[in-house]
Design a protein around this motif. Structure first.
Motif, PDB file in Angstrom:
ATOM      1  N   ASN A 211     -38.233  22.650  36.696  1.00  0.00           N
ATOM      2  CA  ASN A 211     -38.429  22.838  35.184  1.00  0.00           C
ATOM      3  C   ASN A 211     -37.391  21.690  34.534  1.00  0.00           C
ATOM      4  OD1 ASN A 211     -40.628  24.579  35.185  1.00  0.00           O
ATOM      5  ND2 ASN A 211     -39.282  26.565  35.105  1.00  0.00           N
ATOM      6  N   ILE A 212     -36.836  20.788  35.171  1.00  0.00           N
ATOM      7  CA  ILE A 212     -35.810  19.799  34.895  1.00  0.00           C
ATOM      8  C   ILE A 212     -36.338  18.344  35.167  1.00  0.00           C
ATOM      9  CG2 ILE A 212     -33.503  19.067  35.102  1.00  0.00           C
ATOM     10  CD1 ILE A 212     -32.882  21.979  35.792  1.00  0.00           C
ATOM     11  N   LEU A 213     -36.602  17.689  34.226  1.00  0.00           N
ATOM     12  CA  LEU A 213     -36.726  16.101  34.529  1.00  0.00           C
ATOM     13  C   LEU A 213     -35.153  15.327  34.065  1.00  0.00           C
ATOM     14  CD1 LEU A 213     -40.446  15.601  32.833  1.00  0.00           C
ATOM     15  CD2 LEU A 213     -39.673  15.887  35.282  1.00  0.00           C
ATOM     16  N   LEU A 214     -35.050  14.068  34.695  1.00  0.00           N
ATOM     17  CA  LEU A 214     -34.149  13.467  34.620  1.00  0.00           C
ATOM     18  C   LEU A 214     -34.485  11.968  34.414  1.00  0.00           C
ATOM     19  CD1 LEU A 214     -31.536  14.442  37.694  1.00  0.00           C
ATOM     20  CD2 LEU A 214     -31.847  15.339  35.377  1.00  0.00           C
ATOM     21  N   THR A 215     -34.013  11.544  33.372  1.00  0.00           N
ATOM     22  CA  THR A 215     -34.308   9.995  33.072  1.00  0.00           C
ATOM     23  C   THR A 215     -33.115   9.380  33.309  1.00  0.00           C
ATOM     24  OG1 THR A 215     -33.922  10.126  30.698  1.00  0.00           O
ATOM     25  CG2 THR A 215     -36.169  10.698  31.323  1.00  0.00           C
ATOM     26  N   ASP A 216     -33.103   7.938  33.107  1.00  0.00           N
ATOM     27  CA  ASP A 216     -31.800   6.880  33.063  1.00  0.00           C
ATOM     28  C   ASP A 216     -30.738   7.770  32.361  1.00  0.00           C
ATOM     29  OD1 ASP A 216     -32.839   5.594  34.978  1.00  0.00           O
ATOM     30  OD2 ASP A 216     -33.311   4.018  33.715  1.00  0.00           O
ATOM     31  N   ASP A 217     -31.045   8.302  31.210  1.00  0.00           N
ATOM     32  CA  ASP A 217     -29.960   8.584  30.318  1.00  0.00           C
ATOM     33  C   ASP A 217     -30.032  10.077  29.690  1.00  0.00           C
ATOM     34  OD1 ASP A 217     -32.211   8.271  28.656  1.00  0.00           O
ATOM     35  OD2 ASP A 217     -31.167   6.669  27.498  1.00  0.00           O
ATOM     36  N   ARG A 218     -31.004  10.873  30.327  1.00  0.00           N
ATOM     37  CA  ARG A 218     -31.132  12.132  29.537  1.00  0.00           C
ATOM     38  C   ARG A 218     -31.697  13.321  30.424  1.00  0.00           C
ATOM     39  NH1 ARG A 218     -34.846  13.165  23.918  1.00  0.00           N
ATOM     40  NH2 ARG A 218     -34.009  15.240  23.279  1.00  0.00           N
ATOM     41  N   VAL A 219     -31.563  14.436  30.288  1.00  0.00           N
ATOM     42  CA  VAL A 219     -31.850  15.571  30.994  1.00  0.00           C
ATOM     43  C   VAL A 219     -32.922  16.228  30.064  1.00  0.00           C
ATOM     44  CG1 VAL A 219     -31.321  17.876  31.872  1.00  0.00           C
ATOM     45  CG2 VAL A 219     -29.950  15.923  32.149  1.00  0.00           C
ATOM     46  N   TYR A 220     -34.434  16.471  30.630  1.00  0.00           N
ATOM     47  CA  TYR A 220     -35.322  17.289  29.729  1.00  0.00           C
ATOM     48  C   TYR A 220     -35.612  18.433  30.558  1.00  0.00           C
ATOM     49  CZ  TYR A 220     -36.579  13.040  27.115  1.00  0.00           C
ATOM     50  OH  TYR A 220     -36.681  11.970  26.433  1.00  0.00           O
ATOM     51  N   VAL A 221     -35.761  19.831  29.633  1.00  0.00           N
ATOM     52  CA  VAL A 221     -36.263  20.936  30.190  1.00  0.00           C
ATOM     53  C   VAL A 221     -37.653  21.141  29.826  1.00  0.00           C
ATOM     54  CG1 VAL A 221     -35.656  23.395  30.067  1.00  0.00           C
ATOM     55  CG2 VAL A 221     -33.706  21.686  30.157  1.00  0.00           C
ATOM     56  N   VAL A 222     -38.355  21.420  30.715  1.00  0.00           N
ATOM     57  CA  VAL A 222     -39.885  21.770  30.799  1.00  0.00           C
ATOM     58  C   VAL A 222     -40.181  22.925  30.666  1.00  0.00           C
ATOM     59  CG1 VAL A 222     -40.092  19.142  31.170  1.00  0.00           C
ATOM     60  CG2 VAL A 222     -40.480  21.128  32.684  1.00  0.00           C
ATOM     61  N   ASP A 223     -41.580  23.450  30.305  1.00  0.00           N
ATOM     62  CA  ASP A 223     -41.985  24.937  30.607  1.00  0.00           C
ATOM     63  C   ASP A 223     -41.262  26.019  29.872  1.00  0.00           C
ATOM     64  OD1 ASP A 223     -43.904  23.447  31.920  1.00  0.00           O
ATOM     65  OD2 ASP A 223     -43.152  23.958  34.003  1.00  0.00           O
ATOM     66  N   TRP A 224     -41.697  26.172  28.634  1.00  0.00           N
ATOM     67  CA  TRP A 224     -40.724  27.072  27.728  1.00  0.00           C
ATOM     68  C   TRP A 224     -41.302  28.475  27.524  1.00  0.00           C
ATOM     69  CZ3 TRP A 224     -35.707  26.507  25.388  1.00  0.00           C
ATOM     70  CH2 TRP A 224     -35.347  25.325  25.784  1.00  0.00           C
ATOM     71  N   PRO A 225     -42.461  28.739  28.386  1.00  0.00           N
ATOM     72  CA  PRO A 225     -43.263  29.865  27.844  1.00  0.00           C
ATOM     73  C   PRO A 225     -42.280  31.227  27.955  1.00  0.00           C
ATOM     74  CG  PRO A 225     -43.807  29.704  30.270  1.00  0.00           C
ATOM     75  CD  PRO A 225     -42.998  28.437  29.753  1.00  0.00           C
ATOM     76  N   TRP A 226     -41.425  31.537  28.682  1.00  0.00           N
ATOM     77  CA  TRP A 226     -40.486  32.568  28.685  1.00  0.00           C
ATOM     78  C   TRP A 226     -39.325  32.639  27.681  1.00  0.00           C
ATOM     79  CZ3 TRP A 226     -43.101  36.108  31.288  1.00  0.00           C
ATOM     80  CH2 TRP A 226     -44.063  35.863  32.278  1.00  0.00           C
ATOM     81  N   ALA A 227     -39.399  31.701  26.781  1.00  0.00           N
ATOM     82  CA  ALA A 227     -38.140  31.711  25.937  1.00  0.00           C
ATOM     83  C   ALA A 227     -38.016  32.802  25.017  1.00  0.00           C
ATOM     84  CB  ALA A 227     -38.414  30.260  25.005  1.00  0.00           C
ATOM     85  N   CYS A 228     -36.740  33.362  24.888  1.00  0.00           N
ATOM     86  CA  CYS A 228     -36.189  34.611  24.186  1.00  0.00           C
ATOM     87  C   CYS A 228     -34.906  34.473  23.755  1.00  0.00           C
ATOM     88  CB  CYS A 228     -36.425  35.685  25.333  1.00  0.00           C
ATOM     89  SG  CYS A 228     -35.478  35.540  26.799  1.00  0.00           S
ATOM     90  N   VAL A 229     -34.480  35.466  23.248  1.00  0.00           N
ATOM     91  CA  VAL A 229     -33.102  35.363  22.483  1.00  0.00           C
ATOM     92  C   VAL A 229     -32.140  36.213  23.226  1.00  0.00           C
ATOM     93  CG1 VAL A 229     -31.859  35.850  20.322  1.00  0.00           C
ATOM     94  CG2 VAL A 229     -34.027  34.964  20.297  1.00  0.00           C
ATOM     95  N   GLY A 230     -31.141  35.695  23.870  1.00  0.00           N
ATOM     96  CA  GLY A 230     -30.118  36.451  24.518  1.00  0.00           C
ATOM     97  C   GLY A 230     -28.824  35.932  24.636  1.00  0.00           C
TER      98      GLY A 230
END
Length: 310
Positions: A211-230
């Protein structure tokens, strides 16, 4: 039960030609051209299409789409992801949602296409440091939560009770001897996880290398269906067992906070892996149990260290 070493975080993907034709037509209409290239992405467990597409006009996008078969629960998960992705502010390091829709029981999401890669397996130290720094920055940026999302206890309360389920079943056959000796205490420790994990941060709650993608200068976090507050540390704690299982450092080497609340959450996660890992594969998800079992080995070692129980 044998445990596969570093099982892949990959399931059975639906090829683009097998996606419902009305979904494919809607995607092409939105992108303004006929899809002439469709490259299936293998990472992740859901029995759905995950495709990088290119139109005859050169426009690119990443498309996720799922129907009611073979797993009837997956469309609801995609609906949740659609709602969360549409609400995420631009400051979140996630691919931008372009559109989403439902047709004939299918749920589809169209994202900007990211030219990135998953972290190497086994983990490389430079990429690990990059990801850990990004997780810390993301946690700070998402505190307090910038969007409405369910509290963590509501999202995971029914799931994170593995030790209590095992205790109720009174069947310790096949359990680690340490677990069998301490099962009652583990159930009690686990019962406090929800209070310990409460907080005001938006957490991804399903963070792994796939669920993590790396580019040359950034980290992307993908697939957020379970997002919640904690709690702001919840994502890091969830991530660490998979890092250890996938050739990275053990969890205790990366996170040494002695907070008893963290130990309660580690107990709950470990109980989930130990309880669910031996179960039959869910429909359309033939690899998820092996992944859970492998994470459970690492998490259990971490839990033994954190409790210090003989």
């Amino acid at each position: 039960m044998s445990v596969e070493t570093n099982p892949p975080a990959a399931g059975v993907r639906v090829p683009w030609p097998e996606v419902h034709p009305l979904v494919r037509e809607a995607v092409a209409e939105f992108l303004g051209g006929r899809v002439v290239e469709a490259d299936t992405q293998p990472g992740g467990f859901s029995p759905a299409a995950a495709v990088r597409v290119r139109t005859d006009g050169g426009r690119r996008a990443f498309v996720k789409a799922v129907g009611p078969e073979p797993n009837p629960d997956t469309p609801a998960i995609y609906r949740s992801e659609l709602a969360i992705a549409a609400a995420l502010p631009a400051s979140v390091p996630a691919p931008r949602l372009l559109t989403g829709f439902e047709v004939e029981g299918w749920v589809a999401l169209v994202f900007e296409d990211i030219e990135g890669r998953h972290p190497a397996q086994p983990w490389r130290r430079d990429e690990l440091d990059q990801v850990l720094a990004a997780v810390g920055e993301m946690s700070a940026a998402l505190t307090p939560a910038p969007i409405a999302a369910p509290p963590i206890a509501e999202s995971f309360g029914p799931m994170l009770r593995g030790w209590r389920q095992l205790l109720e079943e009174e069947d310790t056959a096949g359990l680690d001897p340490w677990v069998a000796r301490h099962l009652g205490a583990l159930a009690e420790l686990e019962s406090g996880w929800a209070a310990a994990a409460a907080g005001d941060s938006l957490v991804h709650a399903d963070l792994r290398a796939d669920n993590i993608l790396l580019t040359d200068d950034r980290v992307y976090v993908v697939d957020w269906p379970w997002a919640c507050v904690g709690a702001p540390w919840f994502d890091l704690v969830c991530l660490l067992p998979s890092i250890g299982m996938q050739g990275g450092p053990a969890p205790h080497e990366l996170f040494a906070d002695p907070d008893p609340g963290v130990t309660s959450v580690v107990a709950a996660l470990t109980g989930f892996f130990v309880r669910h890992g031996p179960l039959p594969d869910p429909p359309g998800l033939p690899t998820v149990r092996a992944f859970q079992r492998a994470q459970g080995v690492v998490a259990l070692d971490w839990l033994k260290r954190r409790t210090g129980w003989a």
